[in-house]
Design an enzyme around this catalytic site. Structure first.
Site, PDB file in Angstrom:
ATOM      1  N   LYS A  70       0.813  -1.224   0.000  1.00  0.00           N
ATOM      2  CA  LYS A  70       0.000   0.000   0.000  1.00  0.00           C
ATOM      3  C   LYS A  70       0.848   1.277   0.000  1.00  0.00           C
ATOM      4  CE  LYS A  70      -4.107  -2.085   2.005  1.00  0.00           C
ATOM      5  NZ  LYS A  70      -5.205  -1.976   2.968  1.00  0.00           N
ATOM      6  N   ASP A 106     -10.596   2.075   2.343  1.00  0.00           N
ATOM      7  CA  ASP A 106     -11.010   1.215   3.462  1.00  0.00           C
ATOM      8  C   ASP A 106     -11.968   1.961   4.394  1.00  0.00           C
ATOM      9  OD1 ASP A 106      -9.857  -1.269   2.985  1.00  0.00           O
ATOM     10  OD2 ASP A 106      -7.925  -0.622   3.767  1.00  0.00           O
TER      11      ASP A 106
END
Ligand code: NAP
Length: 275
Positions: A70, A106
């Site tokens: 990420k 998220d």
């Protein structure tokens, strides 16, 4: 079956075999009648930027990014959304013309899921988040943008908690577990309760009737924390909504279409029951 014109999106990670993205997004493409497919690539740590270059070369229509890529993905894209820039981490890559855009969905996936079911608007609410890792940071950032009045960040190690507070400096502050009793919404964003772990990161004593208790753990979907929440009369929300919420955002960004939520949720539920 894939054809010569099938559009391909991928998820990268290591490990990646456990990823539900191919199942959830595959179900979404099928329900939407799209000739699209989602595949998983196991990409070793340190090769995330190479995977983004492969996305450019192969013309992948979208990329989901899981651990440990990420942070690399945030370095390898051409443009970052404000949330991805704040977090320094990207979990969803899309195209804007010839440029790769990195987003972090998220936390916004969870906010979206809470709004959809059970219909909770965080605006004006007091929200306690336990954890300060990747998922918690994304949640704190998104909750900070949602209009929540107060965000209490509780974490085992203090430096990580202090850094997480900075993601929503106008509303977030450092807290302890006891402070969660005063929160309208409490969120477990740690892995405590995963698998056969019977522990709870949030003690029963701080739970109360009327509270909304969210556990982002999704394996299992029913955790000891959610059981305790129901026992005191709180609303228990499992991790499926967040999982689907971020997949919906990816689907919509990549295809420009509304996400077929019911098909995605059904596919994820079946896959989780088999896992
Ligand atoms: P992470 O980056 O490793 O962060 C873990 C966090 O949990 C850290 O803040 C850590 O505290 C804390 N923690 C770990 N073990 C603990 C314990 N025994 N007691 C108290 N705190 C503990 O992990 P992550 O990527 O954020 O993921 C966390 C969980 O969320 C995982 O279960 C993951 O599967 C789940 N998740 C769900 C979704 C969804 O869509 N539902 C999405 C993403 C993640 P320290 O800072 O002190 O180490």
């Amino acid at each position: 079956m894939p054809t010569g014109s099938t559009r391909v999106v991928a998820v990268i990670g290591d490990p990646v075999r456990h990823s539900l993205s191919p199942v959830i997004l595959g179900a979404a493409f099928e329900a939407a009648g799209l000739d699209w497919a989602c595949v998983a690539f196991e990409v070793a740590a340190g090769h995330g930027i190479g995977a983004l270059e492969a996305m450019r070369t192969l013309g992948l229509a979208g990329l989901s990014v899981t651990m440990p890529h990420k942070v690399d993905a945030a370095r390898g894209v051409d443009v970052l959304t404000p949330s991805a820039a704040r977090l320094g981490a990207v979990n969803c890559v899309s195209w804007e013309g010839a440029r790769l855009v990195g987003n972090n969905t998220d936390g916004s996936g969870l906010v979206r899921a809470l709004e959809a079911d059970p219909g909770i608007e965080l605006s004006g609410m007091s929200v306690g988040v336990v954890g300060a890792g990747g998922a918690a940071r994304s949640i704190i950032s998104a909750v900070g943008e949602s209009g929540a009045e107060r965000v209490v960040v509780v974490n085992r190690s203090r430096p990580a908690a202090e850094a997480a507070v900075e993601l929503a400096p106008a509303v977030a502050r450092l807290g302890g577990l006891a402070d969660l009793a005063g929160c309208d919404v409490v969120i477990n964003a740690t892995p405590v309760g995963m698998g056969s772990d019977a522990a709870m990161a949030i003690p029963r004593e701080v739970l109360r009737a009327g509270q909304i208790v969210v556990d982002i753990v999704y394996h299992p979907l029913d955790t000891p924390l959610l059981g305790a929440a129901r026992e005191v009369g709180a609303t228990a929300v499992n991790g499926l909504g967040m999982l689907i919420g971020q997949a919906e955002l990816a689907f919509e960004t990549w295809t420009g279409l509304g996400a077929p939520t019911d098909s995605m949720r059904a596919a994820a539920t079946v896959a989780l029951a088999r896992a």
